[in-house]
Design a protein around this motif. Structure first.
Motif, mmCIF file in Angstrom:
data_model
loop_
_atom_site.group_PDB
_atom_site.id
_atom_site.type_symbol
_atom_site.label_atom_id
_atom_site.label_comp_id
_atom_site.label_asym_id
_atom_site.label_seq_id
_atom_site.Cartn_x
_atom_site.Cartn_y
_atom_site.Cartn_z
ATOM 1 N N ARG A 123 0.818 -1.229 0.000
ATOM 2 C CA ARG A 123 0.000 0.000 0.000
ATOM 3 C C ARG A 123 0.849 1.274 0.000
ATOM 4 N NH1 ARG A 123 -5.224 -1.441 0.897
ATOM 5 N NH2 ARG A 123 -5.527 -3.505 1.761
ATOM 6 N N ILE A 124 1.896 1.238 -0.819
ATOM 7 C CA ILE A 124 2.741 2.437 -0.968
ATOM 8 C C ILE A 124 2.324 3.140 -2.255
ATOM 9 C CG2 ILE A 124 5.121 3.214 -1.462
ATOM 10 C CD1 ILE A 124 6.061 0.901 0.344
ATOM 11 N N SER A 125 2.093 4.441 -2.160
ATOM 12 C CA SER A 125 1.657 5.187 -3.345
ATOM 13 C C SER A 125 2.765 5.170 -4.414
ATOM 14 C CB SER A 125 1.349 6.633 -2.941
ATOM 15 O OG SER A 125 1.388 7.441 -4.094
ATOM 16 N N LEU A 126 2.352 4.988 -5.653
ATOM 17 C CA LEU A 126 3.338 4.946 -6.742
ATOM 18 C C LEU A 126 3.852 6.344 -7.080
ATOM 19 C CD1 LEU A 126 1.786 2.231 -9.080
ATOM 20 C CD2 LEU A 126 3.560 1.968 -7.352
ATOM 21 N N LYS A 127 3.329 7.332 -6.356
ATOM 22 C CA LYS A 127 3.809 8.705 -6.564
ATOM 23 C C LYS A 127 4.800 9.095 -5.480
ATOM 24 C CE LYS A 127 0.093 10.612 -9.266
ATOM 25 N NZ LYS A 127 -0.792 9.464 -9.446
ATOM 26 N N HIS A 128 4.933 8.258 -4.437
ATOM 27 C CA HIS A 128 5.802 8.594 -3.303
ATOM 28 C C HIS A 128 7.227 8.117 -3.587
ATOM 29 C CE1 HIS A 128 7.149 9.493 0.624
ATOM 30 N NE2 HIS A 128 5.946 9.680 1.121
ATOM 31 N N GLU A 129 7.996 9.003 -4.208
ATOM 32 C CA GLU A 129 9.322 8.617 -4.703
ATOM 33 C C GLU A 129 10.243 8.088 -3.600
ATOM 34 O OE1 GLU A 129 11.129 11.660 -7.064
ATOM 35 O OE2 GLU A 129 12.895 10.440 -7.500
ATOM 36 N N GLN A 130 10.228 8.774 -2.440
ATOM 37 C CA GLN A 130 11.125 8.393 -1.340
ATOM 38 C C GLN A 130 10.800 6.980 -0.835
ATOM 39 O OE1 GLN A 130 13.263 11.114 -0.606
ATOM 40 N NE2 GLN A 130 14.494 9.416 0.205
ATOM 41 N N ILE B 276 0.337 -3.524 -15.259
ATOM 42 C CA ILE B 276 1.538 -3.419 -14.415
ATOM 43 C C ILE B 276 2.689 -2.834 -15.255
ATOM 44 C CG2 ILE B 276 3.298 -4.728 -13.117
ATOM 45 C CD1 ILE B 276 0.883 -4.851 -11.465
ATOM 46 N N GLY B 277 2.756 -3.201 -16.533
ATOM 47 C CA GLY B 277 3.783 -2.656 -17.420
ATOM 48 C C GLY B 277 3.683 -1.137 -17.496
ATOM 49 N N GLU B 278 2.455 -0.657 -17.580
ATOM 50 C CA GLU B 278 2.231 0.783 -17.678
ATOM 51 C C GLU B 278 2.665 1.480 -16.379
ATOM 52 O OE1 GLU B 278 -1.735 1.560 -18.984
ATOM 53 O OE2 GLU B 278 -1.429 3.727 -18.849
ATOM 54 N N LEU B 279 2.309 0.852 -15.248
ATOM 55 C CA LEU B 279 2.692 1.448 -13.959
ATOM 56 C C LEU B 279 4.212 1.401 -13.775
ATOM 57 C CD1 LEU B 279 -0.183 -0.065 -11.765
ATOM 58 C CD2 LEU B 279 0.077 2.323 -12.505
ATOM 59 N N ALA B 280 4.829 0.323 -14.303
ATOM 60 C CA ALA B 280 6.295 0.215 -14.229
ATOM 61 C C ALA B 280 6.933 1.367 -15.007
ATOM 62 C CB ALA B 280 6.753 -1.129 -14.783
ATOM 63 N N SER B 281 6.343 1.669 -16.156
ATOM 64 C CA SER B 281 6.845 2.772 -16.977
ATOM 65 C C SER B 281 6.653 4.113 -16.243
ATOM 66 C CB SER B 281 6.120 2.742 -18.319
ATOM 67 O OG SER B 281 6.395 3.874 -19.060
ATOM 68 N N ASP B 282 5.551 4.230 -15.471
ATOM 69 C CA ASP B 282 5.306 5.449 -14.673
ATOM 70 C C ASP B 282 6.399 5.657 -13.638
ATOM 71 O OD1 ASP B 282 2.914 6.186 -15.773
ATOM 72 O OD2 ASP B 282 1.664 5.185 -14.288
ATOM 73 N N ILE B 283 6.691 4.600 -12.870
ATOM 74 C CA ILE B 283 7.663 4.796 -11.776
ATOM 75 C C ILE B 283 9.103 4.860 -12.314
ATOM 76 C CG2 ILE B 283 6.206 3.758 -9.974
ATOM 77 C CD1 ILE B 283 8.273 1.351 -10.169
ATOM 78 N N ALA B 284 9.274 4.384 -13.550
ATOM 79 C CA ALA B 284 10.624 4.364 -14.138
ATOM 80 C C ALA B 284 11.150 5.763 -14.448
ATOM 81 C CB ALA B 284 10.630 3.509 -15.408
ATOM 82 N N VAL B 285 10.284 6.782 -14.348
ATOM 83 C CA VAL B 285 10.773 8.148 -14.593
ATOM 84 C C VAL B 285 11.312 8.779 -13.303
ATOM 85 C CG1 VAL B 285 9.099 8.517 -16.449
ATOM 86 C CG2 VAL B 285 8.556 9.325 -14.162
ATOM 87 N N LEU B 286 11.130 8.098 -12.159
ATOM 88 C CA LEU B 286 11.514 8.706 -10.876
ATOM 89 C C LEU B 286 13.023 8.540 -10.622
ATOM 90 C CD1 LEU B 286 8.469 7.367 -8.797
ATOM 91 C CD2 LEU B 286 8.756 9.667 -9.779
ATOM 92 N N PRO B 287 13.757 9.653 -10.534
ATOM 93 C CA PRO B 287 15.224 9.569 -10.435
ATOM 94 C C PRO B 287 15.729 8.732 -9.259
ATOM 95 C CG PRO B 287 14.499 11.848 -10.726
ATOM 96 C CD PRO B 287 13.274 11.041 -10.586
ATOM 97 N N LYS B 288 15.106 8.897 -8.079
ATOM 98 C CA LYS B 288 15.614 8.166 -6.891
ATOM 99 C C LYS B 288 15.410 6.668 -7.051
ATOM 100 C CE LYS B 288 15.424 11.655 -3.276
ATOM 101 N NZ LYS B 288 14.695 12.819 -3.837
ATOM 102 N N VAL B 289 14.295 6.293 -7.663
ATOM 103 C CA VAL B 289 14.013 4.864 -7.890
ATOM 104 C C VAL B 289 15.051 4.297 -8.853
ATOM 105 C CG1 VAL B 289 12.354 3.259 -8.935
ATOM 106 C CG2 VAL B 289 11.545 5.083 -7.413
#
Ligand code: DC
Length: 224
Positions: free
Chosen positions: A51-58, A96-109
């Motif tokens: 239950r971690i938001s996919l927008k919460h980079e940290q 899930i592929g689409e969400l993976a592509s979303d989080i893949a833009v986050l520099p810290k990740v």
């Protein structure tokens, strides 16, 4: 004496045949395999389960440092071993592929996953499949491939692949999702999908899996 561990990279968009090709090379050479797309997908799955938001980079970066993933080839299948996660069967679906592509833009990740991906480099060698394997993660790879194919062909292959895995495919939705994912993966600021300057570029549109694998193995044989 420090042994140099060889790496072969295979980059390209979805549906070009990277997965099947990497499995064939890894099997032939008896090397380790890294499916970096599955790493991003598994992180999404783990975040949803925790239950971690996919927008919460940290928080995502902290999770990325700790989630447990490994790969094993069994017969011709790639087993993705993700410890302690439920709904693992969903990892390959297009949502899930689409969400993976979303989080893949986050520099810290990306930064955390960069080191985690490099840790898969082990003797006797590694085949790395992804988007930025030859450009960013393993710039010193001994051989680099960049695969592409026409959109029509990639779409056809992806539909077949998803159907084979038992997923319901809504054609229009799938086309929109692939286009959106292509666009984001190619145009993001960090590690966009681009061929490494020293990659051998291959268009797989008119090649069967057999032809593609043979061409690639012949090329590899010149170097090993
Ligand atoms: O290869 P795949 O479809 O399993 O990858 C899913 C997503 O993960 C892809 O759309 C973007 C991201 N990804 C990435 O940013 N860098 C990689 N090396 C591999 C995948």
């Amino acid at each position: 004496m420090i042994m140099k561990i060889p790496v072969i990279t295979v980059d390209g968009p979805s549906g070009v045949g990277k997965g099947v090709l990497c499995r064939a090379i890894a099997k032939k050479l008896n090397w380790h395999i890294l499916d970096s797309g599955a790493v991003y997908r598994a992180l999404v799955l783990s975040a949803i389960n925790h239950r971690i938001s996919l927008k919460h980079e940290q928080k995502l970066a902290a999770l990325a440092a700790n989630f447990d993933i490994d790969f094993m080839i069994n017969a011709n299948k790639l087993n993705i071993l993700i410890k302690g996660e439920k709904n693992k069967q969903d990892i390959r679906n297009e949502a899930i592929g689409e969400l993976a592509s979303d989080i893949a833009v986050l520099p810290k990740v990306r930064e955390v996953l960069l080191y985690r991906q490099r840790s898969f480099k082990k003797l006797p060698g590694l085949i790395a499949d992804g988007r930025d394997m030859g450009t960013v993660v393993f710039p010193n790879a001994i051989i680099k491939f960049f695969l592409d194919a026409s959109f029509e062909e990639r779409k056809k292959r992806r539909i077949l692949q998803l159907q084979k895995m038992g997923f319901d495919v809504n054609l229009n939705k799938l086309i929109t999702r692939i286009k959106k994912r292509d666009d984001r993966d190619c145009n993001r600021l960090i590690s966009p999908l681009v061929p490494a300057v020293d990659a051998l570029r291959i268009d797989s549109t008119n090649l069967s899996v057999y032809e593609l694998t043979n061409r690639i193995l012949t090329h590899i044989a010149q170097f090993l």
